[in-house]
Write a protein that holds these residues in place. Structure first.
Motif, PDB file in Angstrom:
ATOM      1  N   GLU A   1      -3.901  -1.392 -10.344  1.00  0.00           N
ATOM      2  CA  GLU A   1      -4.539  -2.127  -9.255  1.00  0.00           C
ATOM      3  C   GLU A   1      -4.603  -3.622  -9.557  1.00  0.00           C
ATOM      4  OE1 GLU A   1      -5.683   0.536 -10.703  1.00  0.00           O
ATOM      5  OE2 GLU A   1      -5.498   2.060  -9.119  1.00  0.00           O
ATOM      6  N   GLU A   2      -4.818  -3.991 -10.821  1.00  0.00           N
ATOM      7  CA  GLU A   2      -4.868  -5.406 -11.175  1.00  0.00           C
ATOM      8  C   GLU A   2      -3.505  -6.063 -11.003  1.00  0.00           C
ATOM      9  OE1 GLU A   2      -6.687  -6.166 -14.942  1.00  0.00           O
ATOM     10  OE2 GLU A   2      -7.887  -4.343 -14.847  1.00  0.00           O
ATOM     11  N   VAL A   3      -2.454  -5.360 -11.426  1.00  0.00           N
ATOM     12  CA  VAL A   3      -1.113  -5.926 -11.308  1.00  0.00           C
ATOM     13  C   VAL A   3      -0.734  -6.090  -9.843  1.00  0.00           C
ATOM     14  CG1 VAL A   3       1.311  -5.561 -11.867  1.00  0.00           C
ATOM     15  CG2 VAL A   3      -0.441  -4.937 -13.529  1.00  0.00           C
ATOM     16  N   VAL A   4      -1.023  -5.070  -9.019  1.00  0.00           N
ATOM     17  CA  VAL A   4      -0.697  -5.153  -7.586  1.00  0.00           C
ATOM     18  C   VAL A   4      -1.486  -6.282  -6.934  1.00  0.00           C
ATOM     19  CG1 VAL A   4      -0.818  -3.917  -5.399  1.00  0.00           C
ATOM     20  CG2 VAL A   4      -0.064  -2.717  -7.450  1.00  0.00           C
ATOM     21  N   LYS A   5      -2.746  -6.479  -7.354  1.00  0.00           N
ATOM     22  CA  LYS A   5      -3.558  -7.555  -6.791  1.00  0.00           C
ATOM     23  C   LYS A   5      -2.974  -8.925  -7.126  1.00  0.00           C
ATOM     24  CE  LYS A   5      -7.166  -9.122  -4.629  1.00  0.00           C
ATOM     25  NZ  LYS A   5      -7.318  -8.909  -3.153  1.00  0.00           N
ATOM     26  N   GLN A   6      -2.514  -9.111  -8.363  1.00  0.00           N
ATOM     27  CA  GLN A   6      -1.881 -10.377  -8.743  1.00  0.00           C
ATOM     28  C   GLN A   6      -0.604 -10.616  -7.948  1.00  0.00           C
ATOM     29  OE1 GLN A   6      -2.788 -12.913 -10.634  1.00  0.00           O
ATOM     30  NE2 GLN A   6      -4.756 -11.996 -11.203  1.00  0.00           N
ATOM     31  N   ILE A   7       0.165  -9.556  -7.710  1.00  0.00           N
ATOM     32  CA  ILE A   7       1.385  -9.698  -6.910  1.00  0.00           C
ATOM     33  C   ILE A   7       1.045 -10.085  -5.479  1.00  0.00           C
ATOM     34  CG2 ILE A   7       3.351  -8.429  -5.965  1.00  0.00           C
ATOM     35  CD1 ILE A   7       3.467  -6.837  -8.532  1.00  0.00           C
ATOM     36  N   GLU A   8      -0.012  -9.476  -4.926  1.00  0.00           N
ATOM     37  CA  GLU A   8      -0.422  -9.806  -3.555  1.00  0.00           C
ATOM     38  C   GLU A   8      -0.859 -11.259  -3.447  1.00  0.00           C
ATOM     39  OE1 GLU A   8      -3.548  -8.159  -0.121  1.00  0.00           O
ATOM     40  OE2 GLU A   8      -3.646  -7.419  -2.200  1.00  0.00           O
ATOM     41  N   ILE A   9      -1.638 -11.725  -4.431  1.00  0.00           N
ATOM     42  CA  ILE A   9      -2.085 -13.129  -4.412  1.00  0.00           C
ATOM     43  C   ILE A   9      -0.887 -14.064  -4.543  1.00  0.00           C
ATOM     44  CG2 ILE A   9      -3.450 -14.851  -5.630  1.00  0.00           C
ATOM     45  CD1 ILE A   9      -5.352 -12.612  -6.467  1.00  0.00           C
ATOM     46  N   GLY A  10       0.060 -13.718  -5.434  1.00  0.00           N
ATOM     47  CA  GLY A  10       1.229 -14.555  -5.611  1.00  0.00           C
ATOM     48  C   GLY A  10       2.080 -14.636  -4.359  1.00  0.00           C
ATOM     49  N   LEU A  11       2.281 -13.510  -3.674  1.00  0.00           N
ATOM     50  CA  LEU A  11       3.090 -13.525  -2.448  1.00  0.00           C
ATOM     51  C   LEU A  11       2.427 -14.349  -1.356  1.00  0.00           C
ATOM     52  CD1 LEU A  11       4.350  -9.830  -2.274  1.00  0.00           C
ATOM     53  CD2 LEU A  11       5.626 -11.844  -2.952  1.00  0.00           C
ATOM     54  N   SER A  12       1.102 -14.276  -1.264  1.00  0.00           N
ATOM     55  CA  SER A  12       0.409 -15.084  -0.255  1.00  0.00           C
ATOM     56  C   SER A  12       0.544 -16.575  -0.556  1.00  0.00           C
ATOM     57  CB  SER A  12      -1.061 -14.681  -0.191  1.00  0.00           C
ATOM     58  OG  SER A  12      -1.713 -14.938  -1.433  1.00  0.00           O
TER      59      SER A  12
END
Length: 471
Positions: free
Chosen positions: A46-57
């Motif tokens: 969940e932490e890795v997916v959250k970082q990816i989501e923030i980066g894409l935004s």
């Protein structure tokens, strides 16, 4: 085929498609904010997916269509961009999942992690020359002072010297590229922008000006070269460091002392050569800086007279301002926004004359205490194995006592000199099958003679009878 035998081919798949820049920035974000920040902690999925989501935004990607590449291998079970990016990095080998109880942890491929770390280091173009000199000096002195316990210092000094040499070579190559770019640009504003952004801000050595002071660690480069030379001449010290390399695990398992000594000698020679050559190398950098700054100084001097003169520009400016009825007027300057003041203080200042080098007493290298014993041992060995006619005759007399004939199979070898004499006897009669040796005759026989020492052509030694003997 794996790159250099380390990286699988699938790792390059996200970096070769239309969205390669997005995935490259995502990987660097994960490396800097997740994996390199917490070395001993494996993050949850969940932490890795959250970082990816923030980066894409942050990259301006908010939908599935902005990230999709039309690849048939893409995961079609998700409709969210950050999950698509996560699954793509996982399926290509960048990320690996590990389930522990009911939680899923995500780690990064270890080889890919090291590659990203090396790429991150490339972003730091500045080199602290004095810092590298201090590291090499301290580590080398520690290894010289305590070879049994601080032998690792030599390996660290060698690695630092190599990185220092590569960084200096990189700076010189980058300077030449910037020079070509500046000299090929006819625009004065672009020349100044290139000089300040690429050369001053991006490539100039961080502590370059400090290298010209008298109390700078860079002055120890001659001490380092001299110390490395003294350590090379000390065979006892080299032996201690070599054995410590094996005991402390610096060498690979199963390495011999001879292999360790070769590595120690090679590392000392490399350190010595690097710091002996760094002086002329710094002179090349200084010459380039002088030449480039002269070009910039000339450009600034003639910038005001290029094209129309200042009087014509002021007249044209007044005419245009008179046609504008507003109080606020936007004035565009021809000088580039370089972020630094362009004054006479920023121009090149010739360096002060160099002080003559200090007088130092030449040190005679210490004589190897084992060299004389080694020379004496090799001389005795050469004397022992060298075969002469006198040695062959004494060998034959010793084995022919009280006998008229003896065959090669009856001769016993008792020492190394006997072995070389025994091997040389059949070679004397190799041409004519028979030859005289003093009062004996050596004759070649059919077959071969083998013993615990050697296998040679069979021969026979006969006592030669003279007329006086027959009477």
């Amino acid at each position: 085929m794996k790159l250099f035998g380390y990286l699988p081919e699938t790792l390059f798949k996200p970096l070769s498609g239309p969205k390669k820049h997005v995935y490259a920035r995502l990987l660097m974000r994960l490396y800097e904010r997740v994996y390199s920040a917490r070395i001993l902690e494996t993050p949850l999925r969940e932490e890795v997916v959250k970082q990816i989501e923030i980066g894409l935004s942050e990259f301006g990607i908010g939908s599935m269509g902005d990230l999709s590449e039309g690849d048939p291998d893409e995961d079609q079970t998700t409709s969210q961009a950050h999950y698509l990016a996560y699954y793509r990095l996982r399926d290509t080998g960048w990320l690996t999942e590990e389930t522990e109880k009911w939680r899923t942890y995500v780690d990064m491929n270890p080889d890919a992690f090291m590659v990203l770390g090396a790429i991150t280091d490339f972003g730091n173009s500045r080199v602290r020359v004095a810092g590298a000199v201090v590291d090499v000096k301290n580590n080398l002195e520690a290894a010289n002072r305590e070879p049994e316990t601080m032998a690792q210092g030599l390996a660290n000094a060698h690695d630092t010297a190599l990185r220092f040499a590569r960084s200096m070579r990189r700076i010189l190559a980058g300077m030449r590229e910037i020079e070509d770019r500046i000299l090929g640009n006819p625009n004065a504003a672009a020349i100044l922008r290139t000089f300040f952004q690429d050369f001053v801000d991006g490539l100039l050595i961080a502590d370059y000006k400090q290298l010209k002071t008298s109390n700078n660690p860079y002055r120890h480069r001659r001490t380092i070269a001299s110390l490395a030379g003294d350590m090379l001449a000390d065979a006892g010290l080299v032996g201690k460091i070599s054995r410590a390399y094996i005991e402390q695990g610096v060498m690979a398992p199963g390495a011999t002392v001879a292999t360790a000594e070769e590595r120690v000698i090679a590392e000392l020679e490399k350190i010595k050569s690097v710091f002996e050559d760094v002086g002329p190398f710094m002179d090349k950098i200084e010459d380039f800086r002088d030449r480039l700054e002269r070009r910039i100084r000339t450009t600034v001097h003639y910038m005001d007279v290029m094209g129309e003169g200042s009087a014509e520009r002021i007249v044209r400016l007044i005419e245009q301002l008179s046609k504008i009825g507003t109080d606020e007027v936007e004035i565009r300057l021809r000088s580039p926004d370089v972020g630094l003041p362009i004054t006479s203080l920023a121009l090149y200042t010739p360096p002060p004359p160099k002080a003559p080098p200090e007088r130092t007493r030449f040190k005679v290298p210490k004589q190897d205490p084992y060299l004389r014993a080694y020379v004496q041992a090799t001389t005795e060995f050469d004397r022992m194995v060298r075969v002469s006619d006198q040695k062959l005759l004494e060998f034959a007399r010793r084995h022919m006592q009280g006998r008229d004939a003896v065959s090669s199979s009856e001769i016993e070898i008792e020492s190394i000199p006997d072995l070389f004499a025994y091997r040389a006897i059949p070679n004397l009669a190799a041409v004519g099958r028979s030859v005289r040796l003093g009062e004996f005759t050596i004759t070649i026989e059919e077959g071969r003679t083998a013993n615990d020492w050697i296998d040679v052509t069979a021969f026979r030694i006969d006592r030669t009878r003279t007329t006086a003997d027959a009477a």
